[in-house]
Design an enzyme around this catalytic site. Structure first.
Site, mmCIF file in Angstrom:
data_model
loop_
_atom_site.group_PDB
_atom_site.id
_atom_site.type_symbol
_atom_site.label_atom_id
_atom_site.label_comp_id
_atom_site.label_asym_id
_atom_site.label_seq_id
_atom_site.Cartn_x
_atom_site.Cartn_y
_atom_site.Cartn_z
ATOM 1 N N ASP A 207 0.813 -1.221 0.000
ATOM 2 C CA ASP A 207 0.000 0.000 0.000
ATOM 3 C C ASP A 207 0.845 1.268 0.000
ATOM 4 O O ASP A 207 0.312 2.369 0.043
ATOM 5 C CB ASP A 207 -0.934 -0.001 1.225
ATOM 6 C CG ASP A 207 -2.055 1.029 1.114
ATOM 7 O OD1 ASP A 207 -2.592 1.204 0.002
ATOM 8 O OD2 ASP A 207 -2.383 1.662 2.131
ATOM 9 N N SER A 235 -6.828 5.268 -0.721
ATOM 10 C CA SER A 235 -7.227 3.932 -1.149
ATOM 11 C C SER A 235 -8.725 3.728 -0.914
ATOM 12 O O SER A 235 -9.248 4.069 0.141
ATOM 13 C CB SER A 235 -6.446 2.870 -0.374
ATOM 14 O OG SER A 235 -5.056 3.045 -0.530
ATOM 15 N N GLN A 285 -5.642 -2.178 -6.835
ATOM 16 C CA GLN A 285 -6.215 -1.190 -5.928
ATOM 17 C C GLN A 285 -6.927 -0.107 -6.730
ATOM 18 O O GLN A 285 -6.450 0.314 -7.785
ATOM 19 C CB GLN A 285 -5.103 -0.554 -5.088
ATOM 20 C CG GLN A 285 -5.562 0.388 -4.006
ATOM 21 C CD GLN A 285 -4.392 0.934 -3.198
ATOM 22 O OE1 GLN A 285 -3.792 1.936 -3.559
ATOM 23 N NE2 GLN A 285 -4.063 0.253 -2.096
#
Length: 297
Positions: A207, A235, A285
């Site tokens: 991430d 995100s 993502q």
């Protein structure tokens, strides 16, 4: 990953990022540091949720996939509670659902699937040709002067190593596709006998730069920016698939690309390779991309 209580502001090593306290067999308690100002870092929330799920799974079953949704920003000054729902334990697969809560309000949900290993024929795409991490500069030197409470200045440079490959590396860029190649590993060696820890560490690392790949058409990567960005990214969801065994404390190449952006959103994907070219994981993502208004405007 023991149940030791700790000062949430103290991070002595990477294992501290994933430490949880068991409240009962299905509930766990953890602290997350900030990524953006006053927002818990999403990769750490996802990684801790996966730790919680993994603690409830029969021995010998490894994570093969996860799917998570970020619903609200977590507050890094308060703990999170991870509630695990044991959905299924079959002969080969186990399925878990985890909800991360603050004040009984859900901030993140995770579904994860675990399976027993098995032998089968395999194949994989080839790793793109990029310079090795040993040949690339350490960007942490440029971040060392940041405020002590800043994520990159305080947390990042002590818990993981990062190297950015030049933009001209790897594959020829398709029109409309943005790409970024990043080498990552944990800064400290991790226990060899805890595969769940390495998988959760990779969930954390995954991430760090993926959202920025989706926003490369409106802002340069962080290590090339000369000042604060007026573009905010966050995100929205996060999905990972784990293909082969790996160690998160060895260099891993994140070959990241984003095929599309629009409607205030961008989609990004990363294939993750070991130093010797084994494809060990993939991650996708979707991120929110918005321009910050100018001060006073």
């Amino acid at each position: 990953m023991t149940d030791t209580e700790r000062d949430p502001t103290t991070i002595a090593g990477f294992v501290d990022l994933l430490r949880l306290k068991e409240l009962d067999e299905n509930h766990f308690h953890g602290w997350c540091h900030a990524g953006a100002k006053m927002r818990a870092f999403g990769g750490q929330v996802a990684a801790q949720a996966l730790v919680a799920a993994g603690r409830t799974v029969p021995e010998g079953r490894g994570v093969h996939s996860l799917h998570g949704y970020f619903m609200r920003p977590g507050d890094p000054t308060r703990p999170l509670t991870y509630a695990v729902d044991r959905l299924r334990d079959g002969r080969s697969f186990s399925t878990r659902h985890v909800t991360a809560l603050q004040d009984d309000t859900a901030v993140f949900t995770l579904s994860a699937s675990f399976k027993l290993p098995e032998e089968s024929a395999g194949r994989q795409r080839a790793m793109p040709g990029v310079p090795p991490p040993e040949a690339l500069p350490d960007p942490s030197d440029a971040w060392s002067g940041e405020a002590s409470q800043g994520y990159w200045g305080a947390v990042g440079r002590y818990t993981f190593d990062m190297r950015f490959a030049p933009e001209t590396s790897g594959e020829v860029t398709d029109p409309g596709t943005t790409r970024q190649y990043v080498w990552l590993r944990t800064a400290q060696r991790l226990p060899e006998d805890d595969p769940l820890l390495h998988v959760c560490a990779l969930a954390y690392l995954s991430d760090l730069n993926l959202a920025s790949t989706a926003a490369l058409h409106v802002r340069p990567p962080r290590h090339l920016r000369g000042g604060p960005s007026r573009v905010a990214v966050a995100s929205l969801d996060h999905a990972m698939w784990f293909h082969r065994p790996f160690r998160a404390d060895d260099w891993l190449l994140f070959a990241q690309s984003s095929p599309t952006a629009g409607d205030g959103r961008g989609l990004a994907h990363s294939d993750i390779f070991t130093h010797d070219g084994r494809l060990v994981a993939s991650v996708t993502q979707e991120v929110l991309i918005r321009h910050r208004p100018r001060a006073g405007g």
